[in-house]
Each structure stands twice: as structure tokens, then as C-alpha cells.
Design a protein around this motif. Structure first.
Motif, PDB file in Angstrom:
ATOM      1  N   MET A  76      23.677  -8.655 -13.711  1.00 26.29           N
ATOM      2  CA  MET A  76      23.341  -8.048 -12.432  1.00 26.29           C
ATOM      3  C   MET A  76      22.519  -8.956 -11.520  1.00 26.29           C
ATOM      4  SD  MET A  76      22.344  -4.328 -14.039  1.00 26.29           S
ATOM      5  CE  MET A  76      21.487  -3.744 -12.611  1.00 26.29           C
ATOM      6  N   PHE A  77      21.720  -9.844 -12.122  1.00 30.34           N
ATOM      7  CA  PHE A  77      20.777 -10.632 -11.329  1.00 30.34           C
ATOM      8  C   PHE A  77      20.862 -12.104 -11.704  1.00 30.34           C
ATOM      9  CE2 PHE A  77      18.950  -6.374 -11.783  1.00 30.34           C
ATOM     10  CZ  PHE A  77      18.799  -6.038 -10.451  1.00 30.34           C
ATOM     11  N   ALA A  78      21.131 -12.948 -10.708  1.00 33.87           N
ATOM     12  CA  ALA A  78      21.230 -14.391 -10.951  1.00 33.87           C
ATOM     13  C   ALA A  78      19.846 -15.011 -11.134  1.00 33.87           C
ATOM     14  CB  ALA A  78      21.954 -15.070  -9.794  1.00 33.87           C
ATOM     15  N   VAL A  79      18.844 -14.467 -10.476  1.00 36.86           N
ATOM     16  CA  VAL A  79      17.487 -15.013 -10.537  1.00 36.86           C
ATOM     17  C   VAL A  79      16.609 -14.033 -11.309  1.00 36.86           C
ATOM     18  CG1 VAL A  79      15.507 -15.790  -9.192  1.00 36.86           C
ATOM     19  CG2 VAL A  79      17.825 -16.168  -8.319  1.00 36.86           C
ATOM     20  N   SER A  99      16.411 -10.853  -8.703  1.00 41.90           N
ATOM     21  CA  SER A  99      17.137 -10.824  -7.430  1.00 41.90           C
ATOM     22  C   SER A  99      18.549 -11.322  -7.658  1.00 41.90           C
ATOM     23  CB  SER A  99      16.427 -11.626  -6.345  1.00 41.90           C
ATOM     24  OG  SER A  99      16.282 -12.957  -6.716  1.00 41.90           O
ATOM     25  N   GLU A 100      19.438 -10.902  -6.763  1.00 42.57           N
ATOM     26  CA  GLU A 100      20.853 -11.239  -6.881  1.00 42.57           C
ATOM     27  C   GLU A 100      21.100 -12.733  -6.711  1.00 42.57           C
ATOM     28  OE1 GLU A 100      22.923  -8.859  -4.045  1.00 42.57           O
ATOM     29  OE2 GLU A 100      22.281  -6.986  -4.973  1.00 42.57           O
ATOM     30  N   ARG A 101      20.289 -13.360  -5.855  1.00 43.96           N
ATOM     31  CA  ARG A 101      20.448 -14.788  -5.582  1.00 43.96           C
ATOM     32  C   ARG A 101      19.118 -15.322  -5.067  1.00 43.96           C
ATOM     33  NH1 ARG A 101      22.138 -11.707  -1.800  1.00 43.96           N
ATOM     34  NH2 ARG A 101      21.761 -12.084   0.370  1.00 43.96           N
ATOM     35  N   GLN A 102      18.971 -16.614  -5.070  1.00 39.98           N
ATOM     36  CA  GLN A 102      17.755 -17.251  -4.566  1.00 39.98           C
ATOM     37  C   GLN A 102      17.536 -16.844  -3.121  1.00 39.98           C
ATOM     38  OE1 GLN A 102      16.267 -19.069  -7.006  1.00 39.98           O
ATOM     39  NE2 GLN A 102      14.457 -19.135  -5.728  1.00 39.98           N
ATOM     40  N   GLU A 107      13.537  -7.323  -6.766  1.00 38.19           N
ATOM     41  CA  GLU A 107      13.045  -6.043  -7.246  1.00 38.19           C
ATOM     42  C   GLU A 107      12.265  -6.321  -8.510  1.00 38.19           C
ATOM     43  OE1 GLU A 107      16.509  -3.633  -9.366  1.00 38.19           O
ATOM     44  OE2 GLU A 107      17.052  -4.138  -7.298  1.00 38.19           O
ATOM     45  N   THR A 108      11.320  -5.461  -8.805  1.00 40.93           N
ATOM     46  CA  THR A 108      10.447  -5.641  -9.964  1.00 40.93           C
ATOM     47  C   THR A 108      10.726  -4.535 -10.960  1.00 40.93           C
ATOM     48  OG1 THR A 108       8.749  -6.628  -8.558  1.00 40.93           O
ATOM     49  CG2 THR A 108       8.071  -5.855 -10.737  1.00 40.93           C
ATOM     50  N   TRP A 109      11.045  -4.923 -12.183  1.00 39.66           N
ATOM     51  CA  TRP A 109      11.211  -3.967 -13.273  1.00 39.66           C
ATOM     52  C   TRP A 109       9.951  -4.045 -14.115  1.00 39.66           C
ATOM     53  CZ3 TRP A 109      16.741  -3.437 -15.641  1.00 39.66           C
ATOM     54  CH2 TRP A 109      17.665  -3.276 -14.608  1.00 39.66           C
TER      55      TRP A 109
END
Length: 185
Positions: A76-79, A99-102, A107-109
Motif C-alpha cells: 500500500m505504501f512505497a515510503v 506515504s504512497e510516494r516520496q 499518514e501515521t499508524w
């Protein structure tokens, strides 16, 4: 679903890895059904009919379709990076910044430091004309069903409203008929 003290029944069906169908039973105008078949997102409105989702709507539905999202972070997240540990409402938390990309909005889990269970997700979403809106999802009332620990209550807090998903029961290994998650139109 509970919003503004009104309780609205719903049935959410999921199949690994990311198939989703939700039926929300409104007194008026009727049942709202939406789904994701792993590729296509759709919504069937009781008065407006059905349509396929695209853009932000599809992205939001597909992101929420993962049966166990914490097991699919890399997809789900590249970064991905560890954030600073913090205390939230008296509980120590471990943070994962995603995050999806740089350069994309992160978002913080937050995971409970004692149990390692996902406790909350903090993010900012693009709400179109309303602009960027902070959203906090809080995962509570974890119970173990068939050896799997799951939240039975998910609170979603926005600046002006709070919604609560309260699950009465969770069943595993339910057989779904062929095409159950596909658009019915």
C-alpha cells in the motif's frame, strides 16, 4: 454505524486479500451497497442507481478493502519509516510514518507499545471543495475470533463529526456466491 447518535445497521463482507462489499440499511431512501472486487470499485444507490468509482473515490475504497491492512503495508505504501514513539491518552505508542510516494501526504499508524495492535491512524485527506481535512481512526474493543485478534469498534473522527463502526459479530471462512463482490450492474 453510529453518527450523530443515530444508529444505522450495516453488513460488511470481506475476502482476502482485498475484496469488499458493504450494505448499509438506511430507513430512507433504502439500502446503499458498495463494493470492490480487487480492481473495480462501485456503488449502488437506492435512488440514483449504480456507478463505477474512479479517482479519489476508488482510491479510498480500495485502500479500505484490505482484510488485514497492517499485513499489506509494503503493497500500500512505497515510503515507510519509523516515527517517534509517543503517548496518546496515557498509552505509549509506536509510530509508523507511511506515504504512497516520496513527497505525498503521509499518514501515521500508531501501534500500542504493549500489545503491538494497531490503535489509530492519523491522516489528512483531500475532501474536494472542503480542502484538506484531518481524519483520525481509532481501533478499539479488540477480541479474538478463531485465533485472530480484530477490532470490534472503529471510531472515525473528523473536525465536525464522529462515526462509529461497531461490529456485533465477525465470522471467518464464510462462503460467498460467485460474483458477490462484483458490480451488480
Amino acid at each position: 454505524i453510529e453518527r450523530n447518535q443515530a444508529k444505522i445497521p450495516f453488513v460488511q463482507s470481506q475476502q482476502a486479500p482485498n475484496l469488499l462489499r458493504t450494505e448499509t440499511f438506511f430507513p430512507r431512501p433504502g439500502t446503499l451497497t458498495q463494493g470492490f472486487d480487487g480492481t473495480t470499485g462501485w456503488i449502488l444507490h437506492p435512488t440514483q442507481g449504480g456507478r463505477k468509482l474512479a479517482g479519489r473515490e476508488l482510491a479510498a475504497l480500495s485502500a479500505g478493502a484490505w482484510l488485514r491492512p497492517e499485513e499489506h503495508v509494503a503493497e500500500m505504501f512505497a515510503v515507510r519509516q519509523l516515527g517517534e514513539p509517543r503517548t496518546v491518552e496515557g498509552h505509549p505508542m509506536l509510530a509508523l510514518e507511511l506515504s504512497e510516494r516520496q513527497g505525498a501526504r503521509p499518514e501515521t499508524w500508531l501501534f500500542d507499545a504493549d500489545t503491538a495492535l494497531l490503535a489509530r491512524i492519523e491522516k489528512t485527506v483531500d475532501a474536494g471543495p472542503q480542502g484538506l481535512v484531518p481524519v483520525v481512526q481509532i481501533f478499539e474493543d479488540y477480541r479474538t475470533v478463531d485465533g485472530v485478534t480484530l477490532p470490534f469498534r472503529i471510531r472515525t473522527k473528523l473536525p465536525t463529526v464522529e462515526s462509529i463502526l461497531q461490529f456485533d459479530k465477525i465470522e471467518h471462512n464464510v462462503a460467498f456466491p460467485a460474483g458477490f463482490f462484483a458490480a451488480p450492474f
